[in-house]
Design an enzyme around this catalytic site. Structure first.
Site: not given
Length: 273
Positions: A73, A104, A106, A129, A215-216
């Site tokens: 992800h 991580h 996005h 993030h 957010t996941t």
């Protein structure tokens, strides 16, 4: 003694897809909560707030080891530190020190989308993030159980044809080439570097802060968000490199659409000159 935070937080594993984020709440009910992230940050409706300065402690020292994982992800950087050397942040809206956990990213399927937070309705190319947990709670897992347990710095990037000035991203992408072979579930050690290479300072132009969530999935509502007002630049070739990481479910992006504010306050903190 060493402290190892090289584990992955993929508690929801491959059980969700970015093709259907509206379906997440069926399996993970908190994803339908009223304190969800990301949000659109409306600078005109944010409330001016004064806080003590944010302090970065220990970020200038390289960890003992640095690991990059494609968890299906996102691409995540985790680290191992000698005892008592894990970096922390403090100040601002944070009550006590928050310990570094992981970094991580996005991104989108083109250079015009990718950030999770939007500013005045505009989406940008990438969001980084930097995740921390409140040190007094002892562990990341325990901190997730508390409304103030997690602090995430959300850096937004705009894609350009010019080279960027983010040495951390350059080193990450250079160390993981060729990305096409770096699939879900795969990880590798890279040469450690100080987290300051990610150009983390954001206090000069100020930042926005609000109470939100992961957010996941499972979308736990435990996050204090700090989103710098300054938009960084990232080279379009580096954005293409992020897109070359294969994701689970053949997803071609890993950003969640913005969620309703539901009456929450967004605070605007002035920069320090």
């Amino acid at each position: 003694m060493e402290i190892d935070n090289s584990h992955i937080h993929g508690t929801a594993s491959s059980q969700f897809s970015y093709k259907s984020p509206q379906e997440w709440s069926k399996q993970f009910p908190t994803c339908g909560g009223r304190r969800q992230s990301p949000i659109n940050i409306d600078s005109r409706n944010s409330q001016i707030k004064e806080y003590p300065p944010i302090r970065f402690n220990g970020y200038g020292k390289a960890p003992r080891s640095m690991n990059v994982t494609n968890d299906g992800h996102t691409v995540e950087i985790t680290t191992t530190w000698a005892n008592q050397e894990v970096p922390t942040i403090s100040g601002g809206p944070l009550n006590g020190p928050y310990e570094f956990e992981e970094v991580h990213f996005h991104w989108g399927n083109n250079n015009h989308v990718g950030s999770e937070h939007t500013i005045n309705g505009r989406q940008f190319s990438l969001e980084m993030h930097v995740v921390h947990f409140r040190k007094s709670y002892g562990t990341f897992t325990e901190a997730l159980k508390h409304g103030d347990g997690i602090a995430v710095l959300g850096y937004i990037f705009f894609g350009t044809s010019n080279s960027d000035n983010n040495e951390g991203i350059r080193r990450l992408l250079r160390s993981t080439a060729p990305q096409q072979a770096f699939g879900p579930g795969e990880s590798e050690l890279i040469s450690p570097f100080p987290l300051t290479f990610f150009n983390l300072d954001f206090t000069r132009k100020g930042y926005y802060t609000y109470l939100g969530s992961l957010t996941t999935p499972p979308c736990t509502e435990s996050v204090i968000w700090l989103v710098p007002k300054s938009i960084r630049n990232i080279d379009s070739r580096e954005l293409a490199a992020f897109r070359s990481f294969p994701l689970d479910n053949e997803d071609d992006h890993d950003y969640r659409p913005v969620r309703p504010l539901n009456g929450r306050s967004v605070f605007s903190v002035r920069g320090i000159k």
